[in-house]
Write a protein that holds these residues in place. Structure first.
Motif, PDB file in Angstrom:
ATOM      1  N   GLU A 179       0.844  -1.192   0.000  1.00 36.56           N
ATOM      2  CA  GLU A 179       0.000   0.000   0.000  1.00 36.56           C
ATOM      3  C   GLU A 179       0.883   1.246   0.000  1.00 36.56           C
ATOM      4  O   GLU A 179       1.113   1.858   1.029  1.00 36.56           O
ATOM      5  CB  GLU A 179      -0.919  -0.017   1.209  1.00 36.56           C
ATOM      6  N   PHE A 180       1.367   1.629  -1.178  1.00 36.85           N
ATOM      7  CA  PHE A 180       2.220   2.801  -1.294  1.00 36.85           C
ATOM      8  C   PHE A 180       1.451   4.032  -1.763  1.00 36.85           C
ATOM      9  O   PHE A 180       1.970   5.128  -1.756  1.00 36.85           O
ATOM     10  CB  PHE A 180       3.378   2.538  -2.262  1.00 36.85           C
ATOM     11  N   ALA A 181       0.197   3.834  -2.188  1.00 34.22           N
ATOM     12  CA  ALA A 181      -0.555   4.941  -2.763  1.00 34.22           C
ATOM     13  C   ALA A 181      -0.936   5.989  -1.722  1.00 34.22           C
ATOM     14  O   ALA A 181      -0.947   7.173  -2.000  1.00 34.22           O
ATOM     15  CB  ALA A 181      -1.801   4.416  -3.463  1.00 34.22           C
ATOM     16  N   SER A 182      -1.263   5.559  -0.516  1.00 36.77           N
ATOM     17  CA  SER A 182      -1.694   6.520   0.493  1.00 36.77           C
ATOM     18  C   SER A 182      -0.494   7.188   1.163  1.00 36.77           C
ATOM     19  O   SER A 182       0.495   6.534   1.490  1.00 36.77           O
ATOM     20  CB  SER A 182      -2.546   5.820   1.552  1.00 36.77           C
ATOM     21  N   LYS A 183      -0.604   8.494   1.337  1.00 36.51           N
ATOM     22  CA  LYS A 183       0.472   9.237   1.983  1.00 36.51           C
ATOM     23  C   LYS A 183       0.236   9.271   3.487  1.00 36.51           C
ATOM     24  O   LYS A 183      -0.895   9.501   3.927  1.00 36.51           O
ATOM     25  CB  LYS A 183       0.539  10.671   1.444  1.00 36.51           C
ATOM     26  N   PRO A 184       1.291   9.056   4.258  1.00 37.07           N
ATOM     27  CA  PRO A 184       1.130   9.136   5.708  1.00 37.07           C
ATOM     28  C   PRO A 184       0.827  10.573   6.137  1.00 37.07           C
ATOM     29  O   PRO A 184       1.266  11.535   5.510  1.00 37.07           O
ATOM     30  CB  PRO A 184       2.485   8.666   6.240  1.00 37.07           C
ATOM     31  N   LYS A 185       0.073  10.683   7.223  1.00 41.69           N
ATOM     32  CA  LYS A 185      -0.323  12.005   7.698  1.00 41.69           C
ATOM     33  C   LYS A 185       0.591  12.535   8.809  1.00 41.69           C
ATOM     34  O   LYS A 185       0.626  13.733   9.058  1.00 41.69           O
ATOM     35  CB  LYS A 185      -1.769  11.957   8.178  1.00 41.69           C
ATOM     36  N   THR A 186       1.316  11.644   9.453  1.00 40.76           N
ATOM     37  CA  THR A 186       2.205  12.060  10.546  1.00 40.76           C
ATOM     38  C   THR A 186       3.577  11.425  10.345  1.00 40.76           C
ATOM     39  O   THR A 186       3.736  10.475   9.560  1.00 40.76           O
ATOM     40  CB  THR A 186       1.652  11.615  11.916  1.00 40.76           C
TER      41      THR A 186
ATOM     42  N   ALA B 252       4.630   7.695   8.786  1.00 37.04           N
ATOM     43  CA  ALA B 252       5.666   7.551   7.761  1.00 37.04           C
ATOM     44  C   ALA B 252       6.721   6.542   8.210  1.00 37.04           C
ATOM     45  O   ALA B 252       7.149   5.686   7.433  1.00 37.04           O
ATOM     46  CB  ALA B 252       6.311   8.902   7.473  1.00 37.04           C
ATOM     47  N   ALA B 253       7.130   6.618   9.468  1.00 35.79           N
ATOM     48  CA  ALA B 253       8.128   5.683   9.998  1.00 35.79           C
ATOM     49  C   ALA B 253       7.583   4.259  10.005  1.00 35.79           C
ATOM     50  O   ALA B 253       8.288   3.310   9.645  1.00 35.79           O
ATOM     51  CB  ALA B 253       8.555   6.106  11.398  1.00 35.79           C
ATOM     52  N   GLU B 254       6.331   4.106  10.419  1.00 35.38           N
ATOM     53  CA  GLU B 254       5.713   2.776  10.450  1.00 35.38           C
ATOM     54  C   GLU B 254       5.592   2.199   9.045  1.00 35.38           C
ATOM     55  O   GLU B 254       5.820   1.005   8.830  1.00 35.38           O
ATOM     56  CB  GLU B 254       4.346   2.834  11.124  1.00 35.38           C
ATOM     57  N   LYS B 255       5.232   3.038   8.088  1.00 40.08           N
ATOM     58  CA  LYS B 255       5.117   2.593   6.694  1.00 40.08           C
ATOM     59  C   LYS B 255       6.485   2.167   6.154  1.00 40.08           C
ATOM     60  O   LYS B 255       6.611   1.157   5.468  1.00 40.08           O
ATOM     61  CB  LYS B 255       4.526   3.723   5.850  1.00 40.08           C
ATOM     62  N   GLY B 256       7.510   2.954   6.470  1.00 40.66           N
ATOM     63  CA  GLY B 256       8.866   2.593   6.059  1.00 40.66           C
ATOM     64  C   GLY B 256       9.312   1.283   6.671  1.00 40.66           C
ATOM     65  O   GLY B 256       9.924   0.445   6.008  1.00 40.66           O
ATOM     66  N   LEU B 257       9.019   1.088   7.951  1.00 38.84           N
ATOM     67  CA  LEU B 257       9.377  -0.145   8.633  1.00 38.84           C
ATOM     68  C   LEU B 257       8.695  -1.346   7.978  1.00 38.84           C
ATOM     69  O   LEU B 257       9.332  -2.377   7.740  1.00 38.84           O
ATOM     70  CB  LEU B 257       8.999  -0.060  10.107  1.00 38.84           C
ATOM     71  N   LYS B 258       7.419  -1.208   7.667  1.00 36.35           N
ATOM     72  CA  LYS B 258       6.690  -2.309   7.013  1.00 36.35           C
ATOM     73  C   LYS B 258       7.300  -2.652   5.658  1.00 36.35           C
ATOM     74  O   LYS B 258       7.402  -3.821   5.288  1.00 36.35           O
ATOM     75  CB  LYS B 258       5.213  -1.962   6.858  1.00 36.35           C
ATOM     76  N   MET B 259       7.713  -1.617   4.912  1.00 31.59           N
ATOM     77  CA  MET B 259       8.315  -1.873   3.602  1.00 31.59           C
ATOM     78  C   MET B 259       9.609  -2.680   3.766  1.00 31.59           C
ATOM     79  O   MET B 259       9.834  -3.667   3.077  1.00 31.59           O
ATOM     80  CB  MET B 259       8.615  -0.570   2.875  1.00 31.59           C
ATOM     81  N   TYR B 260      10.458  -2.258   4.702  1.00 34.65           N
ATOM     82  CA  TYR B 260      11.719  -2.968   4.903  1.00 34.65           C
ATOM     83  C   TYR B 260      11.505  -4.368   5.480  1.00 34.65           C
ATOM     84  O   TYR B 260      12.266  -5.282   5.196  1.00 34.65           O
ATOM     85  CB  TYR B 260      12.675  -2.152   5.761  1.00 34.65           C
ATOM     86  N   GLN B 261      10.466  -4.559   6.279  1.00 37.02           N
ATOM     87  CA  GLN B 261      10.159  -5.900   6.784  1.00 37.02           C
ATOM     88  C   GLN B 261       9.795  -6.845   5.634  1.00 37.02           C
ATOM     89  O   GLN B 261      10.121  -8.022   5.672  1.00 37.02           O
ATOM     90  CB  GLN B 261       9.007  -5.848   7.792  1.00 37.02           C
ATOM     91  N   ARG B 262       9.162  -6.327   4.610  1.00 40.54           N
ATOM     92  CA  ARG B 262       8.800  -7.152   3.452  1.00 40.54           C
ATOM     93  C   ARG B 262      10.025  -7.528   2.618  1.00 40.54           C
ATOM     94  O   ARG B 262      10.028  -8.529   1.927  1.00 40.54           O
ATOM     95  CB  ARG B 262       7.772  -6.434   2.592  1.00 40.54           C
TER      96      ARG B 262
END
Length: 100
Positions: free
Chosen positions: A5-12, A16-26
């Motif tokens: 889920e890269f389409a949605s932009k983080p609001k805080t 953003a950090a949590e989204k980055g962490l999830k990407m690297y976990q994958r």
């Protein structure tokens, strides 16, 4: 496969950090490393070997594979370059020799 889920932009910043962490976990492999081909530079492995020696970290069965890699990339003149495709250099030869 897993839908990213890269389409949605983080609001805080936290989102953003949590989204980055999830990407690297994958991207992380099951055994805990990030796979990638970074072959060629001959000055990286000696740095790892020297660091493991200084810190007392045992490389175990990896030692033989590392020695084989170094020997396979030794130049005809007996030395090593800083890259597998470069001619022997004093720097590359000393690092590889110390590693062995």
């Amino acid at each position: 496969g897993v839908k990213l889920e890269f389409a949605s932009k983080p609001k805080t910043a936290l989102e953003a950090a949590e989204k980055g962490l999830k990407m690297y976990q994958r991207l992380l492999c099951d055994d805990g490393h990030f796979a990638g081909d970074y072959g060629g530079p001959m000055f990286l492995m000696p740095g790892l070997i020297i660091t493991c020696y200084v810190t007392g970290t045992d490389l175990g069965p990896r030692k033989k594979a590392m020695e084989t890699y170094l020997r396979n990339h030794q130049q005809a003149d007996g030395g090593w370059g800083t890259h597998i495709e470069c001619a022997s250099t004093m720097f590359g030869t000393v690092l590889s020799y110390v590693s062995l």
